[in-house]
Scaffold this motif. Structure first.
Motif, PDB file in Angstrom:
ATOM      1  N   LYS A  77     -17.299   5.942   4.829  1.00 15.81           N
ATOM      2  CA  LYS A  77     -16.951   6.779   3.672  1.00 15.81           C
ATOM      3  C   LYS A  77     -15.442   6.962   3.583  1.00 15.81           C
ATOM      4  O   LYS A  77     -14.849   6.889   2.497  1.00 15.81           O
ATOM      5  CB  LYS A  77     -17.649   8.134   3.791  1.00 15.81           C
ATOM      6  CG  LYS A  77     -17.420   9.052   2.591  1.00 15.81           C
ATOM      7  CD  LYS A  77     -18.185  10.365   2.776  1.00 15.81           C
ATOM      8  CE  LYS A  77     -17.937  11.315   1.601  1.00 15.81           C
ATOM      9  NZ  LYS A  77     -18.649  12.608   1.787  1.00 15.81           N
ATOM     10  N   HIS A  78     -14.809   7.193   4.735  1.00 11.49           N
ATOM     11  CA  HIS A  78     -13.362   7.384   4.763  1.00 11.49           C
ATOM     12  C   HIS A  78     -12.640   6.136   4.264  1.00 11.49           C
ATOM     13  O   HIS A  78     -11.726   6.215   3.440  1.00 11.49           O
ATOM     14  CB  HIS A  78     -12.910   7.724   6.185  1.00 11.49           C
ATOM     15  CG  HIS A  78     -11.430   7.828   6.333  1.00 11.49           C
ATOM     16  ND1 HIS A  78     -10.678   6.858   6.965  1.00 11.49           N
ATOM     17  CD2 HIS A  78     -10.547   8.771   5.908  1.00 11.49           C
ATOM     18  CE1 HIS A  78      -9.401   7.211   6.932  1.00 11.49           C
ATOM     19  NE2 HIS A  78      -9.294   8.349   6.300  1.00 11.49           N
ATOM     20  N   THR A  79     -13.052   4.978   4.733  1.00 13.78           N
ATOM     21  CA  THR A  79     -12.408   3.723   4.324  1.00 13.78           C
ATOM     22  C   THR A  79     -12.569   3.486   2.833  1.00 13.78           C
ATOM     23  O   THR A  79     -11.616   3.103   2.137  1.00 13.78           O
ATOM     24  CB  THR A  79     -13.001   2.535   5.105  1.00 13.78           C
ATOM     25  OG1 THR A  79     -12.741   2.736   6.503  1.00 13.78           O
ATOM     26  CG2 THR A  79     -12.367   1.226   4.661  1.00 13.78           C
ATOM     27  N   LYS A  80     -13.761   3.745   2.334  1.00 17.03           N
ATOM     28  CA  LYS A  80     -14.039   3.508   0.912  1.00 17.03           C
ATOM     29  C   LYS A  80     -13.181   4.392   0.021  1.00 17.03           C
ATOM     30  O   LYS A  80     -12.557   3.915  -0.938  1.00 17.03           O
ATOM     31  CB  LYS A  80     -15.527   3.750   0.629  1.00 17.03           C
ATOM     32  CG  LYS A  80     -15.934   3.452  -0.802  1.00 17.03           C
ATOM     33  CD  LYS A  80     -17.437   3.643  -1.000  1.00 17.03           C
ATOM     34  CE  LYS A  80     -17.840   3.347  -2.439  1.00 17.03           C
ATOM     35  NZ  LYS A  80     -19.299   3.552  -2.642  1.00 17.03           N
ATOM     36  N   GLU A  83      -9.422   3.469   0.186  1.00  9.64           N
ATOM     37  CA  GLU A  83      -9.107   2.304  -0.644  1.00  9.64           C
ATOM     38  C   GLU A  83      -8.939   2.720  -2.107  1.00  9.64           C
ATOM     39  O   GLU A  83      -8.058   2.221  -2.817  1.00  9.64           O
ATOM     40  CB  GLU A  83     -10.232   1.262  -0.523  1.00  9.64           C
ATOM     41  CG  GLU A  83     -10.291   0.555   0.826  1.00  9.64           C
ATOM     42  CD  GLU A  83      -9.117  -0.378   1.027  1.00  9.64           C
ATOM     43  OE1 GLU A  83      -8.766  -1.114   0.084  1.00  9.64           O
ATOM     44  OE2 GLU A  83      -8.534  -0.356   2.131  1.00  9.64           O
ATOM     45  N   THR A  84      -9.775   3.662  -2.531  1.00 12.49           N
ATOM     46  CA  THR A  84      -9.693   4.124  -3.920  1.00 12.49           C
ATOM     47  C   THR A  84      -8.385   4.864  -4.188  1.00 12.49           C
ATOM     48  O   THR A  84      -7.667   4.557  -5.136  1.00 12.49           O
ATOM     49  CB  THR A  84     -10.878   5.046  -4.245  1.00 12.49           C
ATOM     50  OG1 THR A  84     -12.099   4.306  -4.093  1.00 12.49           O
ATOM     51  CG2 THR A  84     -10.784   5.578  -5.678  1.00 12.49           C
ATOM     52  N   VAL A  85      -8.073   5.848  -3.355  1.00  8.18           N
ATOM     53  CA  VAL A  85      -6.883   6.666  -3.635  1.00  8.18           C
ATOM     54  C   VAL A  85      -5.585   5.934  -3.330  1.00  8.18           C
ATOM     55  O   VAL A  85      -4.537   6.248  -3.904  1.00  8.18           O
ATOM     56  CB  VAL A  85      -6.927   8.018  -2.880  1.00  8.18           C
ATOM     57  CG1 VAL A  85      -8.137   8.827  -3.292  1.00  8.18           C
ATOM     58  CG2 VAL A  85      -6.880   7.832  -1.376  1.00  8.18           C
ATOM     59  N   ASN A  93      -9.317  15.008  -7.764  1.00  2.46           N
ATOM     60  CA  ASN A  93     -10.532  15.281  -6.992  1.00  2.46           C
ATOM     61  C   ASN A  93     -10.811  14.184  -5.971  1.00  2.46           C
ATOM     62  O   ASN A  93     -11.324  14.463  -4.876  1.00  2.46           O
ATOM     63  CB  ASN A  93     -11.732  15.443  -7.926  1.00  2.46           C
ATOM     64  CG  ASN A  93     -11.723  16.771  -8.665  1.00  2.46           C
ATOM     65  OD1 ASN A  93     -11.093  17.728  -8.205  1.00  2.46           O
ATOM     66  ND2 ASN A  93     -12.405  16.838  -9.799  1.00  2.46           N
ATOM     67  N   ASP A  94     -10.491  12.945  -6.321  1.00  2.00           N
ATOM     68  CA  ASP A  94     -10.628  11.851  -5.352  1.00  2.00           C
ATOM     69  C   ASP A  94      -9.710  12.084  -4.153  1.00  2.00           C
ATOM     70  O   ASP A  94     -10.083  11.836  -3.002  1.00  2.00           O
ATOM     71  CB  ASP A  94     -10.293  10.509  -5.998  1.00  2.00           C
ATOM     72  CG  ASP A  94     -11.325  10.065  -7.010  1.00  2.00           C
ATOM     73  OD1 ASP A  94     -12.517  10.373  -6.825  1.00  2.00           O
ATOM     74  OD2 ASP A  94     -10.936   9.410  -8.004  1.00  2.00           O
ATOM     75  N   PRO A 154       0.810   4.307   1.444  1.00  2.00           N
ATOM     76  CA  PRO A 154       0.452   4.898   0.149  1.00  2.00           C
ATOM     77  C   PRO A 154       0.142   6.392   0.172  1.00  2.00           C
ATOM     78  O   PRO A 154       0.084   7.006  -0.894  1.00  2.00           O
ATOM     79  CB  PRO A 154      -0.782   4.091  -0.276  1.00  2.00           C
ATOM     80  CG  PRO A 154      -0.653   2.782   0.432  1.00  2.00           C
ATOM     81  CD  PRO A 154      -0.040   3.121   1.755  1.00  2.00           C
ATOM     82  N   ALA A 155      -0.069   6.979   1.335  1.00  2.40           N
ATOM     83  CA  ALA A 155      -0.351   8.419   1.379  1.00  2.40           C
ATOM     84  C   ALA A 155       0.807   9.229   0.800  1.00  2.40           C
ATOM     85  O   ALA A 155       0.601  10.327   0.261  1.00  2.40           O
ATOM     86  CB  ALA A 155      -0.632   8.868   2.813  1.00  2.40           C
ATOM     87  N   LEU A 156       2.020   8.694   0.871  1.00  2.42           N
ATOM     88  CA  LEU A 156       3.174   9.407   0.322  1.00  2.42           C
ATOM     89  C   LEU A 156       3.166   9.435  -1.202  1.00  2.42           C
ATOM     90  O   LEU A 156       3.877  10.243  -1.802  1.00  2.42           O
ATOM     91  CB  LEU A 156       4.478   8.752   0.800  1.00  2.42           C
ATOM     92  CG  LEU A 156       4.979   9.151   2.197  1.00  2.42           C
ATOM     93  CD1 LEU A 156       6.214   8.347   2.546  1.00  2.42           C
ATOM     94  CD2 LEU A 156       5.279  10.644   2.271  1.00  2.42           C
TER      95      LEU A 156
END
Length: 393
Positions: A77-80, A83-85, A93-94, A154-156
């Motif tokens: 679930k975390h990986t999926k 990848e989206t965000v 919300n994502d 990409p978290a930044l």
């Protein structure tokens, strides 16, 4: 002052990374202020399983308050959702779903911060990308500092990341490269208080030679052995170079093995090592190799320099390259050809290695001695008690 350090996990057996950094800083700053650790019961970061007992504990005279995580991380679930965000069009919300799954999902810790925020003069949040930081910093905005440990990923780019940095009263960066990266990616306001601090490096006065690898020439990697740390590329490059130059020093690895280390007579895996063994291994190595493309400080790079050995670093990591440039104590590579040239140069130039080692010692002493680090933290803490004059003991 009473200061809370908020971090995702904390313990004596957690070595390396942001959590080890947090413990070092907490233990040093406890000379000046009452430091309390607010953390979870997790001991590992893959699933955030509750392993430490809930409640109060003490480690090296530092009071710890641990809270139970509500759920374990679901890797699929975390990986999926990541990848989206990270790579697709998505909603806020994502991103909220991502930070929840990123974890550690510990609402009890956030609830405690909310209900007890007036008991602390300041909250220092270590690492920006986790649930306790995102939700905790919202509860104590005007009394918070963040040590982001930001890497170029990409978290930044997420909107919730911008929220975190906007909420914090001040930012404690590890390196000039991290500061530049965050300011570029997150659009930090000019009036935001910040400083480049890092962590103190204390090399033992006397380091015995390693008994594990007596009379062996080797290059050393210390850290988590996994793909995100550049280890697949390291194995590929090293094995390719050994075919070309069979008499290369051995590649010695120490740390948690999260991937399958190639079976090769020139590659030796030591597993976990003690602090004493770490310094002995560093002292006797030809040089340290740091293949990670993502670092915000790299304590082991500074420890190697402090021990007087050069570093060969992945030049794709601006932080590692910056250390090499400022210290003149390391080389860097961005492809196999550069890896090969730098590796062979270091192996065949003992005098150059010695000179680089001397440069590294001076660099660490000038920038990462504890008195310098402590002074910077004390000055930042004065934001929350400006009438209190801080002095180094």
């Amino acid at each position: 002052m009473k200061i809370a350090f908020v971090v995702q996990r904390y313990g004596e057996d957690i070595v390396g990374g942001a959590e080890y950094f947090t413990r070092l800083v907490a233990e040093r700053m406890s000379k000046y202020h009452e430091i309390e650790i607010l953390t979870t019961c997790a001991a590992e970061y893959h699933f955030w399983k509750n392993e430490y007992p809930e409640g109060h504990d003490v480690l090296n005279k530092i009071r710890i308050h641990r809270f139970t995580n509500a759920t374990k991380r679901n890797p699929n679930k975390h990986t999926k959702i990541q990848e989206t965000v990270y790579y697709s069009t998505h909603s806020v919300n994502d991103e909220i779903s991502w930070i929840t799954e990123q974890g550690p999902n510990c609402p009890e810790l956030v609830k405690y911060i909310s209900q007890n925020r007036n008991k602390y003069d300041c909250f220092v949040f270590f690492t920006f990308r986790y649930y306790p930081t995102y939700y905790g910093i919202k509860e104590v905005e005007n009394r918070s500092l963040i040590v982001p440990f930001a890497e170029n990923d990409p978290a930044l780019d997420l909107s919730i990341t911008k929220e975190i940095f906007e909420s914090a009263s001040g930012i404690i960066y590890c390196t000039p490269e991290e500061k530049k990266l965050v300011e570029r990616k997150v659009d930090i306001k000019k009036e935001k208080v910040s400083d480049i601090v890092g962590c103190g490096i204390e090399i033992p006065a006397s380091i015995p030679h390693s008994e594990k690898l007596e009379n062996m020439k080797y290059v050393l990697y210390i850290g988590r052995i996994e793909g995100s740390k550049g280890c697949y590329q390291l194995f590929e490059y090293y094995q390719r170079l050994v075919k070309e130059v069979p008499d290369l020093p051995k590649l010695v690895l120490a740390g948690l093995d999260a991937i399958e280390i190639p079976k090769h007579n020139k590659i030796k895996y030591l597993g976990f090592i003690s602090e004493d063994d770490k310094y002995s291994l560093l002292k006797d190595a030809e040089f340290l190799i740091m293949p990670s493309p993502y670092e915000s400080l790299s304590l082991v790079t500074l420890e190697a320099m402090g021990c007087g050995i050069p570093v060969l670093a992945n030049g794709e990591c601006d932080v590692l390259k910056g250390h090499c440039l400022r210290s003149n104590a390391g080389l860097w590579y961005q492809n196999y050809e550069e890896f090969s040239e730098c590796f062979r140069f270091l192996c065949s130039n003992a005098q150059k290695r010695t000179k680089m080692g001397e440069n590294g010692k001076r660099y660490v002493e000038k920038n990462y001695s504890w008195d310098i680090i402590e002074k910077k933290y004390l000055e930042l803490f004065c934001l929350f008690d400006p009438g209190q004059k801080q002095t180094i003991s």
